[in-house]
Design a protein around this motif. Structure first.
Motif, short mmCIF file in Angstrom:
data_model
loop_
_atom_site.label_atom_id
_atom_site.label_comp_id
_atom_site.label_asym_id
_atom_site.label_seq_id
_atom_site.Cartn_x
_atom_site.Cartn_y
_atom_site.Cartn_z
N GLU A 224 0.83 -1.21 0.00
CA GLU A 224 0.00 0.00 0.00
C GLU A 224 0.86 1.25 0.00
N PHE A 225 1.94 1.21 0.78
CA PHE A 225 2.84 2.35 0.85
C PHE A 225 3.47 2.63 -0.51
N ILE A 226 3.92 1.56 -1.18
CA ILE A 226 4.56 1.74 -2.48
C ILE A 226 3.58 2.32 -3.50
N HIS A 227 2.34 1.85 -3.49
CA HIS A 227 1.37 2.36 -4.45
C HIS A 227 1.01 3.82 -4.16
N VAL A 228 0.93 4.16 -2.88
CA VAL A 228 0.65 5.55 -2.53
C VAL A 228 1.80 6.45 -2.95
N ILE A 229 3.02 6.01 -2.62
CA ILE A 229 4.20 6.80 -2.99
C ILE A 229 4.31 6.93 -4.50
N SER A 230 4.03 5.85 -5.21
CA SER A 230 4.15 5.90 -6.67
C SER A 230 3.16 6.91 -7.25
#
Length: 418
Positions: free
Chosen positions: A196-202
């Motif tokens: 979830e963090f990676i998708h938000v950051i992306s």
């Protein structure tokens, strides 16, 4: 005449003596046969030899006393007629104080004795019992086995095996299993949060990057100096490279989870990949030769990504003077590499005629962000082969590489046959 009578009398006396000896010998033999005499008769070169079994009986008694299990004999009502020293150690009471007491006095639940005797009548002779020890201060689990000694003896033989250490190991194993399950759940929570963090950051990164590239394209380069125009190009190139890196990171993280596996045709999957890569294949004049390939059970999406990365990699690192030539086929020499395992794995090879690499680099190429060449030589972020490794791990398989500098590279894919 008198001499003859004396000889006859002597012979008769000797015959009577021999008959008496023969009778005694036969009596001993019959007693041995009937089990009335503890002895052993061995035939040694035709000569019978008699051995007393007193030594064997002593060895048996010593064994019962010394072996590390409790041994008892009891009446049918539970009166203890005999117990060895080890049972005395288990319950923490001297032997002489145990003999003459009742077995159920040493049970944590005395009523279980009646159940044991009733079960023995139906051939059920083994049970797990909780014993008391040290004057009711402690208890210990034990495995108890009963043997009815009738009709030879009016008694029941009992063997008691202490299960304390076994139970400790079982409890420790259960505890470790619970801890492991909790760690797995925690790891899954971390992985979910990370995805979830990676998708938000992306998303947060890609939006400003998109604007940078968009506004960069709107700038009229004719009004800029040569140096400013060059800086704008560097800015755009860096933004595009960062955008590509974000996409690769999201793609890498997406392969942490297991996807549903179905039976897929590798040849059909590779044909789809080749169609997707038509532009780069045509541009580089690459030739791709597909040999015999098996059906495997796998994630179709991940396998497409796997072969897409490997084919792209082979085209990217081709020689300038020679068109890329790529072969994909099932290897037949798996038994030589993995003895007794050929029935469990299938090996697929992707072979190219590219620039190859030094042996010292072979262990580095599957590491994320690992690059063997400068950015101005070959494009990419060093994530493609790391994704390939992760995909093979997701499928309980393995990927290895063989390469010779300036000659080419072979990637070996080991898929389990489920």
């Amino acid at each position: 005449m008198e001499v003859t009578d004396k000889n006859i009398e002597s012979l008769l006396t000797e015959i009577a003596s021999l008959k008496e000896q023969l009778f005694e010998a036969n009596s001993i033999v019959e007693a041995i046969k009937e089990g009335d005499v503890d002895a052993l008769v061995l035939n040694n070169n035709g000569v019978p030899q008699l051995y007393s079994l007193e030594t064997a009986d002593y060895t048996y008694r010593l064994l019962i006393e010394k072996f590390r299990q409790g041994a008892l004999s009891i009446s049918r009502k539970g009166l203890i007629l005999y117990c060895n020293d080890y049972f005395s150690e288990l319950v923490g009471i001297p032997t002489e104080q145990i003999i003459g007491t009742y077995l159920n006095e040493y049970f944590d639940n005395p009523t279980q004795f009646v159940q044991l005797i009733q079960a023995l009548r139906y051939g059920i002779a083994t049970h797990e019992i909780l014993f008391k020890s040290d004057d009711d201060k402690k208890t210990f689990p034990a495995y108890i086995a009963l043997t009815d000694l009738e009709p030879a003896v009016e008694a029941i033989g009992i063997v008691v095996t202490d299960l304390t250490e076994k139970k400790k190991h079982e409890e420790a194993l259960i505890q470790h299993q619970l801890e492991l399950e909790e760690k797995i759940r925690e790891l899954n929570r971390i992985n979910t949060n990370l995805e979830e963090f990676i998708h938000v950051i992306s998303h947060d990164l890609k939006e400003p990057l998109r604007k940078i590239v968009m506004h960069n394209d709107r700038i009229d380069g004719s009004y800029l100096s040569e140096g400013d125009a060059k800086s704008m190009n560097v800015l755009k190139s860096s933004a595009l490279r960062l955008n590509s890196l974000v996409d690769d990171l999201v793609q890498y993280s997406s392969h942490t989870a297991q996807e549903e596996r179905t039976e897929i045709n590798l040849a059909a999957i590779i044909a789809e990949v080749i169609e997707d890569l038509e532009i780069i294949i045509t541009d580089k004049k690459a030739q791709i030769q597909i040999g015999k390939l098996p059906l495997i059970k796998a994630s179709k999406v991940q396998i497409r990504q796997l072969f897409g990365n490997l084919i792209t990699n082979a085209i990217k690192y081709s020689k300038e003077a020679a068109a890329p030539f790529i072969e994909i086929y099932q290897a037949e020499n798996l038994n030589a590499e993995m003895p007794n395992q050929n029935a469990k794995f299938v090996k697929i090879q992707i072979k190219d005629n590219g620039i190859g690499m030094e042996s010292s680099h072979l262990l580095k190429i599957f590491t994320i962000f690992q690059r063997l060449h400068a950015r101005n030589e070959y494009s990419g972020n060093g994530i493609g082969l790391a994704i390939c490794k992760k995909i093979m791990e997701n499928h309980s398989g393995n990927i290895t590489v063989e390469s010779t500098l300036n000659e080419g590279t072979i990637f070996n894919l080991y898929f389990p046959i489920l």
